[in-house]
Write a protein that holds these residues in place. Structure first.
Motif, PDB file in Angstrom:
ATOM      1  N   ARG A 104       0.783  -1.205  -0.055  1.00 46.62           N
ATOM      2  CA  ARG A 104      -0.063   0.088   0.013  1.00 46.62           C
ATOM      3  C   ARG A 104       0.743   1.396  -0.145  1.00 46.62           C
ATOM      4  N   MET A 133      -5.117  -9.297   6.440  1.00 49.54           N
ATOM      5  CA  MET A 133      -5.496  -7.961   6.652  1.00 49.54           C
ATOM      6  C   MET A 133      -6.486  -7.590   5.629  1.00 49.54           C
ATOM      7  N   ALA A 135      -8.335  -4.434   4.950  1.00 48.99           N
ATOM      8  CA  ALA A 135      -8.602  -2.954   5.554  1.00 48.99           C
ATOM      9  C   ALA A 135      -9.366  -1.981   4.667  1.00 48.99           C
ATOM     10  N   GLY A 192      -5.338   4.184   7.800  1.00 48.41           N
ATOM     11  CA  GLY A 192      -5.760   3.073   7.045  1.00 48.41           C
ATOM     12  C   GLY A 192      -5.570   1.917   7.755  1.00 48.41           C
ATOM     13  N   TYR A 193      -5.431   1.790   9.073  1.00 52.55           N
ATOM     14  CA  TYR A 193      -5.187   0.675   9.807  1.00 52.55           C
ATOM     15  C   TYR A 193      -6.472   0.329  10.620  1.00 52.55           C
ATOM     16  N   ILE A 194      -6.694  -1.084  10.711  1.00 50.58           N
ATOM     17  CA  ILE A 194      -7.914  -1.803  11.239  1.00 50.58           C
ATOM     18  C   ILE A 194      -7.939  -1.504  12.758  1.00 50.58           C
ATOM     19  N   GLY A 199      -2.179  -4.435  14.460  1.00 49.31           N
ATOM     20  CA  GLY A 199      -0.950  -3.613  13.947  1.00 49.31           C
ATOM     21  C   GLY A 199      -0.751  -4.119  12.495  1.00 49.31           C
ATOM     22  N   ASP A 200       0.587  -3.912  12.257  1.00 47.09           N
ATOM     23  CA  ASP A 200       0.953  -4.153  10.752  1.00 47.09           C
ATOM     24  C   ASP A 200       1.320  -5.769  10.570  1.00 47.09           C
ATOM     25  N   ALA A 201       0.556  -6.546  10.076  1.00 47.92           N
ATOM     26  CA  ALA A 201       0.629  -7.932   9.948  1.00 47.92           C
ATOM     27  C   ALA A 201       1.959  -8.502   9.487  1.00 47.92           C
ATOM     28  N   GLY A 202       2.386  -7.535   8.341  1.00 43.70           N
ATOM     29  CA  GLY A 202       3.770  -8.163   7.753  1.00 43.70           C
ATOM     30  C   GLY A 202       4.982  -7.863   8.584  1.00 43.70           C
TER      31      GLY A 202
HETATM   32  N1  URA Z   1      -2.512  -3.752   6.815  1.00 42.13           N
HETATM   33  C1  URA Z   1      -1.922  -4.348   8.268  1.00 42.13           C
HETATM   34  O1  URA Z   1      -1.050  -4.997   8.239  1.00 42.13           O
HETATM   35  N2  URA Z   1      -2.689  -3.704   9.212  1.00 42.13           N
HETATM   36  C2  URA Z   1      -3.646  -3.114   8.995  1.00 42.13           C
HETATM   37  O2  URA Z   1      -4.422  -2.652  10.325  1.00 42.13           O
HETATM   38  C3  URA Z   1      -4.128  -2.433   7.890  1.00 42.13           C
HETATM   39  C4  URA Z   1      -3.432  -2.923   6.812  1.00 42.13           C
END
Ligand code: URA
Ligand code: PRP
Length: 209
Positions: A104, A133, A135, A192-194, A199-202
């Motif tokens: 993104r 995710m 989002a 744009g985070y849930i 958090g950031d899954a990656g």
């Molecule tokens: N991507 C993520 O890894 N976490 C989010 O909350 C949104 C997008």
């Protein structure tokens, strides 16, 4: 009619609660992503066709069922979707695996595709797209558009967490695609985070932050 399902099995809810916890470390996080993917796989493959076969048990002849019909392909969206592949393959080891690389743009939140390698016979396969995710939905929508352009007609999406915005956008863009997620959260924040999300899954899977 396509399926839009929040698979709220107690085991899935429990494991997603552990995933949400900021104190869950990389190894445990990775293991949990794989386990939840395996549980979601069970639900998402409930409609796979079967055929009857005869098997000799040590006691007698059994008329029993095995999987029939189209073969499967898994397509994780890089990076975070990779974390779901092992769990899925433990349930469906014969599936082929394609990859779509998307990130993104942090400013626009628009997905940018940087890689795509799919099995040659993707058009003949039942395709399961994987991304923890959902989002805004942009990444899943673009990945599925790319897969459809290669001829695939039977596509499902499996995610761990979704925002209402992403669920709606994906369903509207691809109404023929079945969607299975482990939890539906409240909303997206201004980045744009849930929310509350995980958090950031990656970054949490690969330990990059
Ligand atoms: N991507 C993520 O890894 N976490 C989010 O909350 C949104 C997008
Ligand atoms: C994350 C996530 C999804 C996407 C979801 O990936 O894994 O692919 O964001 O957001 P969307 O629904 O708004 O498109 P990210 O872009 O952070 O890339 P990464 O997996 O390489 O970290």
């Amino acid at each position: 009619m396509s399926v839009v399902e929040i698979v709220d099995h107690p085991l899935i809810q429990h494991k997603i609660s552990l995933l949400r916890d900021r104190n869950t470390g990389t190894k445990e996080f990775r293991d949990l992503v794989s386990e939840v993917a395996m549980l979601l796989c069970y639900e998402a493959t409930r409609d796979l066709p079967t055929e009857e076969v005869e098997v000799e048990t040590p006691i007698a002849l059994a008329r029993t069922k095995v999987l029939a019909g189209r073969k499967l392909a898994l397509v994780p969206i890089l990076r975070a979707g990779l974390g779901m592949v092992d769990g899925m393959l433990s349930m469906i080891p014969a599936a082929k695996v394609g990859h779509i690389g998307l990130y993104r743009n942090e400013g626009t939140l628009e997905p940018v595709e940087y890689y795509c390698k799919l099995p040659n016979d993707i058009a003949e396969r039942e395709v399961i797209v994987l991304d923890p995710m959902l989002a805004t939905g942009g990444s899943a929508i673009d990945a599925i558009t790319t897969i459809k352009k290669k001829g695939a007609k039977h596509i499902k999406f499996i995610g761990l967490l979704a925002a209402p915005e992403g669920m709606k956008a994906l369903h509207e863009a691809h109404p023929d695609v079945d969607i299975y997620v482990g939890a539906l959260d409240e909303r997206l924040n201004d980045k744009g985070y849930i929310v509350p999300g995980l958090g950031d899954a990656g970054d949490r899977i690969f330990g990059t932050k």
